[in-house]
Design a protein around this motif. Structure first.
Motif, short mmCIF file in Angstrom:
data_model
loop_
_atom_site.label_atom_id
_atom_site.label_comp_id
_atom_site.label_asym_id
_atom_site.label_seq_id
_atom_site.Cartn_x
_atom_site.Cartn_y
_atom_site.Cartn_z
N PHE A 304 0.83 -1.20 0.00
CA PHE A 304 0.00 0.00 0.00
C PHE A 304 0.86 1.25 0.00
O PHE A 304 1.84 1.34 0.74
N HIS A 305 0.48 2.22 -0.83
CA HIS A 305 1.20 3.50 -0.91
C HIS A 305 0.22 4.49 -1.51
O HIS A 305 0.43 5.01 -2.60
N GLY A 306 -0.91 4.70 -0.82
CA GLY A 306 -2.02 5.47 -1.40
C GLY A 306 -2.85 4.50 -2.22
O GLY A 306 -3.94 4.08 -1.83
N SER A 307 -2.33 4.08 -3.37
CA SER A 307 -2.91 2.97 -4.14
C SER A 307 -2.28 1.69 -3.59
O SER A 307 -1.68 1.70 -2.51
N PHE A 308 -2.39 0.59 -4.33
CA PHE A 308 -1.66 -0.62 -3.92
C PHE A 308 -1.05 -1.25 -5.15
O PHE A 308 -1.42 -0.94 -6.30
N SER A 309 -0.08 -2.11 -4.95
CA SER A 309 0.55 -2.77 -6.09
C SER A 309 0.92 -4.19 -5.70
O SER A 309 1.00 -4.53 -4.51
N MET A 310 1.12 -5.02 -6.73
CA MET A 310 1.52 -6.41 -6.50
C MET A 310 2.68 -6.72 -7.44
O MET A 310 2.86 -6.05 -8.47
N MET A 311 3.44 -7.75 -7.13
CA MET A 311 4.61 -8.07 -7.94
C MET A 311 4.18 -8.57 -9.33
O MET A 311 3.23 -9.35 -9.45
N VAL A 312 4.92 -8.15 -10.34
CA VAL A 312 4.59 -8.55 -11.72
C VAL A 312 5.30 -9.85 -12.06
O VAL A 312 6.51 -10.00 -11.82
N ASN A 313 4.57 -10.75 -12.65
CA ASN A 313 5.15 -12.02 -13.09
C ASN A 313 5.69 -11.83 -14.52
O ASN A 313 5.02 -12.15 -15.51
N PHE A 314 6.90 -11.26 -14.61
CA PHE A 314 7.51 -11.02 -15.93
C PHE A 314 7.82 -12.35 -16.63
O PHE A 314 7.85 -12.42 -17.85
N HIS A 315 8.06 -13.39 -15.82
CA HIS A 315 8.38 -14.69 -16.41
C HIS A 315 7.21 -15.17 -17.27
O HIS A 315 7.40 -15.62 -18.41
#
Ligand SMILES: C[S@@+](CC[C@H](N)C(=O)[O-])C[C@H]1O[C@@H](n2cnc3c(N)ncnc32)[C@H](O)[C@@H]1O
Length: 539
Positions: A304-315
């Protein structure tokens, strides 16, 4: 992430597939509500919005255009569209279009037409870009256009100024896409591999009643998430390539939970469709690039940082492109963010200049390496001398964000500084000014450039930058006072007096203004030759 609180909580949803959770709608509502204020000390963005990363992207794109037009000379008759989904603050777009235009001009590529499409899910962000002074020169030349684009949908992408749809007929050249900090923001599914079985992770959301306004959570950080696992059905997706990826995870991961970037796949398929399956995507985000790095993780968490994010599965993204007639380049492991290249309908081996630029600007000293160094200098600038600071500023390509952090240190070092270092800095101050992209509640670098020139006694330059800062910081005491000092140094005491009087009005307690006014009025009356030294000391 599960957060425990003592106040009563409400169940917002139960056992939803992650990509179907209300979380993503809440995310979009957050950005819509905050608009440009999301980037005022809330959502991190420096790492993907600095002149260094912009230069790397511009180099890759220009080399790609050279490769492409060499093979397809007719491509010069058509515009190269560059789409930035989830543009955010617009700072990256500004640095990048600037770098692109400069590079194309430097290489005499005047016959190449580009159009940079700044797009976002919220119209509120676009309203901000449309009026931004730094973007106007590019907007006027149709080098920038805008579009509302929600990556989770297949609604046509329409350029708001030129009224053109991005679709197979308009996209005669490959579509270039910059996807920074966006694959981490749109929907994912989640799975667990346990003893060679694949489970889907279902999410439940709760929050304290105090965090609700009209049934909607106010602060996303106060959301409580709980996962429940259920064996995944065979052929989970309708797309066999996506199922192949899941099959690989099931067979090869030892024990792990992982994210599957289904929202990103959705957007990629749509972009492939509208671009005649010709795409070049450059993406910088936090994520995992290798199978090994996907193993041995607990259930995925939301940052969380105002919005939220999750790790991207670049693989998974790379697997998809490589197995659908395209290509991918994933940089070797770096701590922190990663930059990846994905191509649809293209192969990097057949694009020699592009390939070389990717080696230099992504595998070589990359945006990720730049950020690591930048953070180190940012944390320790009080120990750095001016020579080191000047070199670092040069590495940043004269980035106002960095300068504003260290400006006080710079000014304090000026009196003892090496003259050549000062000359180097003075010569590059205009570049710093060219990179000025105003955001609400941030300091104005134009004023600070004035302070620098003032400190090195280049009064005319100081005056010019003070005046340029006026529309951004408004008439305020320090500005009027400094302008007055410059006028005095330049021998225009009449203008100086006027400015000291303005300064006194703005701060009636200022003894210095009062003393200057008395002194200059005496001068005007032909009195008071003495006292000049005293006055100069006050500066
Ligand atoms: C984390 S910010 C990244 C901004 C910018 N790319 C950067 O690197 O700083 C995510 C941006 O994506 C936008 N966004 C959120 N959901 C989106 C969606 N479904 N489709 C397109 N944009 C979206 C938000 O409005 C926000 O501007």
């Amino acid at each position: 992430m599960t957060q425990h609180t003592n106040s009563p909580s409400v169940l917002l949803e139960e056992n939803k597939r992650l990509s179907e959770s209300a979380l993503w709608r809440m995310q979009r509502e957050y950005f819509d509500k905050e608009s440009i204020n999301a980037w005022v000390n809330q959502v991190p963005f420096y790492i993907t919005s600095n002149p260094f990363i912009a230069h790397c992207y511009a180099q890759i794109v220009v080399n790609f255009i050279i490769d492409w037009t060499e093979k397809h000379p007719e491509a010069k008759q058509h515009t190269f569209y560059i789409l930035e989904p989830g543009t955010g603050s617009g700072r990256f777009s500004f640095f990048t279009i600037k770098a692109l235009v400069e590079l194309l001009a430097a290489l005499n590529m005047h016959d190449i037409r580009i159009c940079y499409v700044m797009s976002d899910v919220t119209r509120n962000n676009i309203n901000y870009y449309e009026k931004h002074p730094a973007l106007q020169p590019y907007i006027e030349k149709n080098l920038i256009d805008f579009a509302i684009y929600n990556m989770e949908t297949d609604k046509p992408i329409t350029l708001l100024r030129q009224h053109i749809h991005l679709y197979p007929k308009t996209l005669q050249n490959p579509l270039i896409v910059f996807a920074n900090y966006i694959f981490d923001t749109i929907s994912h599914d989640a799975f667990t591999v346990h003893e060679k079985k694949l489970y889907e992770l279902l999410i439940s959301l709760k929050t304290e009643t105090a965090n609700l306004e009209g049934n909607r959570p106010v602060n996303l950080e106060k959301l409580e998430t709980v996962y429940h696992i259920r064996e995944a059905k065979p052929n989970y997706y309708s797309d066999p390539v996506l199922n192949d990826i899941l099959a690989q995870y099931k067979a090869e991961l030892h024990e792990s939970s992982l994210l599957f970037p289904i929202g990103s796949f959705h957007a990629i398929k749509y972009l492939k469709k509208i671009s005649n399956d010709k795409l070049l995507i450059i993406s910088t985000d936090k994520g995992y690039s290798t199978l090994k790095s996907l193993d041995y993780h607990g259930h995925p968490s939301l940052s969380f940082h105002g919005s939220f994010s999750m790790m991207v599965n670049f693989h998974a993204l790379a697997y998809y492109f490589k197995n659908t007639g395209g290509d991918a380049f994933l940089q070797t492991a770096r701590k922190g963010i990663k930059t990846s290249i994905f191509c649809a309908g293209l192969n990097l081996d057949s694009l020699p200049r592009t390939h070389q630029a990717v080696q230099q600007y992504i595998e070589g000293f990359s945006p990720s390496d730049y950020f690591t160094l930048h953070r180190r200098v940012s944390d320790s600038f009080t120990e750095c001398d001016l020579d080191t600071i000047a070199s670092h500023m040069h590495l940043t390509r004269w980035d106002p964000h960095m300068y504003l952090k260290i400006k006080n240190r710079i000014i304090s070092l000026v009196p003892e500084a090496d003259p050549e270092t000062l000359e180097f800095m003075a010569a590059n101050m205009p570049k710093l000014a060219e990179h000025f992209y105003h955001l609400p509640k941030t300091e104005c670098v134009l004023f600070e450039i004035g302070v620098f020139y003032h400190a090195i006694k280049q009064y005319q330059e100081a005056l010019d930058y003070y005046e340029k800062s006026l529309p951004y910081i408004g008439e305020q005491f320090s500005l009027c006072y400094n302008i007055a000092l410059c006028y005095h140094q330049l021998g225009d005491n009449e203008a100086a007096l006027l400015q000291f009087k303005k300064a006194r009005e703005l701060n009636p307690d200022s003894k210095e203004s009062e003393e200057w006014i008395t002194y200059l009025e005496k001068q005007g009356d032909g009195e008071g030759e003495e006292g000049e030294e005293d006055k100069e000391e006050k500066e």
